[in-house]
Structures are given as C-alpha cells and as structure tokens.
Design a protein around this motif. Structure first.
Motif, PDB file in Angstrom:
ATOM      1  N   ILE A   6       0.834  -1.203   0.000  1.00 12.62           N
ATOM      2  CA  ILE A   6       0.000   0.000   0.000  1.00 12.62           C
ATOM      3  C   ILE A   6       0.870   1.255   0.000  1.00 12.62           C
ATOM      4  O   ILE A   6       0.647   2.203  -0.768  1.00 12.62           O
ATOM      5  N   ILE A   7       1.898   1.260   0.845  1.00 12.81           N
ATOM      6  CA  ILE A   7       2.805   2.405   0.944  1.00 12.81           C
ATOM      7  C   ILE A   7       3.519   2.636  -0.383  1.00 12.81           C
ATOM      8  O   ILE A   7       3.615   3.772  -0.875  1.00 12.81           O
ATOM      9  N   ASP A   8       4.029   1.553  -0.996  1.00 14.78           N
ATOM     10  CA  ASP A   8       4.741   1.663  -2.270  1.00 14.78           C
ATOM     11  C   ASP A   8       3.816   2.183  -3.369  1.00 14.78           C
ATOM     12  O   ASP A   8       4.224   2.972  -4.229  1.00 14.78           O
ATOM     13  N   PHE A   9       2.555   1.744  -3.345  1.00 13.57           N
ATOM     14  CA  PHE A   9       1.585   2.143  -4.367  1.00 13.57           C
ATOM     15  C   PHE A   9       1.309   3.638  -4.292  1.00 13.57           C
ATOM     16  O   PHE A   9       1.276   4.336  -5.324  1.00 13.57           O
ATOM     17  N   TYR A  13       2.168   6.403  -7.259  1.00 17.13           N
ATOM     18  CA  TYR A  13       1.090   6.995  -8.061  1.00 17.13           C
ATOM     19  C   TYR A  13       0.455   8.248  -7.459  1.00 17.13           C
ATOM     20  O   TYR A  13      -0.450   8.830  -8.070  1.00 17.13           O
ATOM     21  N   GLY A  14       0.894   8.685  -6.273  1.00 18.07           N
ATOM     22  CA  GLY A  14       0.418   9.944  -5.717  1.00 18.07           C
ATOM     23  C   GLY A  14      -1.085  10.010  -5.546  1.00 18.07           C
ATOM     24  O   GLY A  14      -1.712   9.076  -5.040  1.00 18.07           O
ATOM     25  N   TYR A  15      -1.689  11.125  -5.991  1.00 15.77           N
ATOM     26  CA  TYR A  15      -3.131  11.332  -5.823  1.00 15.77           C
ATOM     27  C   TYR A  15      -3.944  10.201  -6.461  1.00 15.77           C
ATOM     28  O   TYR A  15      -4.941   9.756  -5.908  1.00 15.77           O
ATOM     29  N   LEU A  16      -3.524   9.776  -7.657  1.00 14.52           N
ATOM     30  CA  LEU A  16      -4.239   8.700  -8.354  1.00 14.52           C
ATOM     31  C   LEU A  16      -4.197   7.418  -7.524  1.00 14.52           C
ATOM     32  O   LEU A  16      -5.187   6.688  -7.433  1.00 14.52           O
ATOM     33  N   GLY A  17      -3.049   7.162  -6.901  1.00 17.52           N
ATOM     34  CA  GLY A  17      -2.920   5.986  -6.042  1.00 17.52           C
ATOM     35  C   GLY A  17      -3.817   6.070  -4.828  1.00 17.52           C
ATOM     36  O   GLY A  17      -4.441   5.070  -4.433  1.00 17.52           O
ATOM     37  N   VAL A  18      -3.903   7.254  -4.222  1.00 16.45           N
ATOM     38  CA  VAL A  18      -4.778   7.453  -3.055  1.00 16.45           C
ATOM     39  C   VAL A  18      -6.229   7.205  -3.448  1.00 16.45           C
ATOM     40  O   VAL A  18      -6.954   6.454  -2.772  1.00 16.45           O
ATOM     41  N   LEU A  37      -4.983   6.443   4.633  1.00 14.55           N
ATOM     42  CA  LEU A  37      -5.183   7.869   4.866  1.00 14.55           C
ATOM     43  C   LEU A  37      -4.129   8.477   5.783  1.00 14.55           C
ATOM     44  O   LEU A  37      -3.656   9.597   5.537  1.00 14.55           O
ATOM     45  N   THR A  38      -3.760   7.770   6.847  1.00 12.98           N
ATOM     46  CA  THR A  38      -2.736   8.334   7.738  1.00 12.98           C
ATOM     47  C   THR A  38      -1.380   8.398   7.040  1.00 12.98           C
ATOM     48  O   THR A  38      -0.638   9.362   7.208  1.00 12.98           O
ATOM     49  N   PHE A  39      -1.054   7.393   6.236  1.00 14.65           N
ATOM     50  CA  PHE A  39       0.205   7.438   5.489  1.00 14.65           C
ATOM     51  C   PHE A  39       0.166   8.555   4.452  1.00 14.65           C
ATOM     52  O   PHE A  39       1.156   9.260   4.239  1.00 14.65           O
ATOM     53  N   THR A  40      -0.980   8.741   3.811  1.00 16.33           N
ATOM     54  CA  THR A  40      -1.127   9.843   2.853  1.00 16.33           C
ATOM     55  C   THR A  40      -0.907  11.179   3.554  1.00 16.33           C
ATOM     56  O   THR A  40      -0.250  12.076   3.011  1.00 16.33           O
ATOM     57  N   GLY A  41      -1.465  11.305   4.759  1.00 15.76           N
ATOM     58  CA  GLY A  41      -1.256  12.533   5.534  1.00 15.76           C
ATOM     59  C   GLY A  41       0.214  12.766   5.800  1.00 15.76           C
ATOM     60  O   GLY A  41       0.718  13.890   5.694  1.00 15.76           O
ATOM     61  N   THR A  46       6.332  15.164   3.227  1.00 14.85           N
ATOM     62  CA  THR A  46       7.602  14.723   2.634  1.00 14.85           C
ATOM     63  C   THR A  46       7.594  14.707   1.112  1.00 14.85           C
ATOM     64  O   THR A  46       8.606  14.398   0.491  1.00 14.85           O
ATOM     65  N   SER A  47       6.439  15.015   0.505  1.00 18.50           N
ATOM     66  CA  SER A  47       6.337  14.972  -0.959  1.00 18.50           C
ATOM     67  C   SER A  47       5.580  16.197  -1.455  1.00 18.50           C
ATOM     68  O   SER A  47       5.289  17.113  -0.691  1.00 18.50           O
ATOM     69  N   GLN A  48       5.256  16.177  -2.746  1.00 12.70           N
ATOM     70  CA  GLN A  48       4.528  17.295  -3.337  1.00 12.70           C
ATOM     71  C   GLN A  48       3.020  17.193  -3.119  1.00 12.70           C
ATOM     72  O   GLN A  48       2.273  18.075  -3.526  1.00 12.70           O
ATOM     73  N   LEU A  49       2.575  16.139  -2.464  1.00 14.48           N
ATOM     74  CA  LEU A  49       1.151  16.017  -2.159  1.00 14.48           C
ATOM     75  C   LEU A  49       0.741  17.112  -1.178  1.00 14.48           C
ATOM     76  O   LEU A  49       1.439  17.363  -0.199  1.00 14.48           O
TER      77      LEU A  49
END
Length: 203
Positions: A6-9, A13-18, A37-41, A46-49
């Motif tokens: 999940i983390i690698d995905f 793929y960024g927003y599309l992956g989320v 969701l917590t990893f996305t947060g 740490t990224s451009q998200l």
C-alpha cells in the motif's frame, strides 16, 4: 494487500494511487483506509502532495467505490448478494453474508442518515451503500450524505497523519482504538469554530 505494498503504491502513483486505493477499500473492506489515509497525511509533509489535494483524491475515490456498491444494490436483492458472498467471492473479499445483513439492519434503523453515519463504522462503512441501493434511496441524497461523511472521515485521518509526521505508524495504532472519539471531537471542534466565526462576523 500488505502494508508495504500500500505504501509503495501511494509513493508511486500519488493522488491517483490514493483515490484508487480508497475506491478499492470502499468496495473491498479488508484494505484498511486508516492505513492509507494516515500514510497519505504523512506524505503531505515529505512529498509534493498537498493536504487538500489528498483529501479531494480520497473523497473522490470513496465516492466512486460507494456508487459502485449503490448500483450493485439497485441491481441485486439481499438474497442474491448473500448467496454471492456465501461462495468463493466471500472468501476472496473476506466478507460474510451476515455482514450484508448487519449493514441492512443498520440502514433500516437509521434511515438515510445511515449513509452518513455508517462511514465511521468498520465494515458497515463499505457495505452501507448496498442497502441504500436495494431500497432505491434517492441517488442525489445518497451522494450528498456519502460525500459529507467521507469528507469528514478522510480529513480527520489525513490531518492525523500530517501532524503525526514520522510517528504516523505509532499514531495509527492509537487511531484504530480511538477513531470514533477522535472523529466526534473534531466534528464538535469544527462546529464550535464555525459558530465562533459566524458570531464574530455578525455586526
């Protein structure tokens, strides 16, 4: 799908992956949205998200997944779905026929509000769309309540991951135990803040 996959995905793929993972999680509950969701947060630090970009992507994904289940509910009745889950599909999805019955009972108890409130209840969160479709609940109302509930859910968890930073895996274990309390506190805090802003703007 394990945690590292999940983390690698999401990393790849960024927003599309989320959006994709949350859509799949809505249809296939075994994928934990709390982790996604917590990893996305955390990635927003740490990224451009961005926080709002992540929230929009997650909410869009959740809505797409919910709509798929809603129309599946419109096409099939409870007996057909339960029979479908009693076979190998139930094993693949890690779902039981009783899960559908649980979601249906919750919907009949709460009415339309179950679509909103169900977004905060494990398993019911995903399956609540099925009984809404079965009883032909108005699609416009279903969409509004779904978007509202998933927006709150996604916002809370993404913000938790953002502010937890590198400690997000540790915070995740706490969130899983206290999630409903956290959501209620955030909602009440938001209402108080909105009331304060409204009162302040009044002449």
């Amino acid at each position: 799908m394990d945690q590292q996959t999940i983390i690698d995905f999401i990393n790849a793929y960024g927003y599309l992956g989320v959006a994709g993972l949350i859509a799949i999680e809505t249809i296939f509950p075994p994928i934990p949205s709390e982790l996604v969701l917590t990893f996305t947060g955390y990635l927003t630090t740490t990224s451009q998200l961005s926080i709002w970009g992540a929230i929009v992507a997650a909410t869009l994904g959740a809505y797409i997944g919910a709509v798929v289940l809603y129309w599946l509910g419109r096409l099939l009745n409870a007996e057909q779905i339960e029979r479908w889950l009693a076979g190998r599909w139930g094993k693949i999805l890690h779902l039981k026929a009783s899960d559908v019955a649980k979601a249906e009972a919750y919907f009949r108890r709460k009415g339309g509000w179950a679509v909103f409130l169900g977004r905060f209840v494990p398993v019911v969160r995903s399956l609540i769309s099925l009984p809404a479709g079965m009883v032909k609940y108005p699609f416009a109302k279903f969409s509004w309540l779904t978007l509202s509930g998933t927006l709150i859910w996604n916002t809370v968890l993404i913000l938790v991951g953002h502010y937890a930073g590198q400690a997000w895996p540790t915070i995740l274990t706490i969130v899983e135990d206290w999630l409903i309390v956290i959501v209620v506190v955030v909602m009440i805090s938001g209402l108080i803040w909105l009331g304060y802003k409204y009162k302040k703007q009044r002449p």
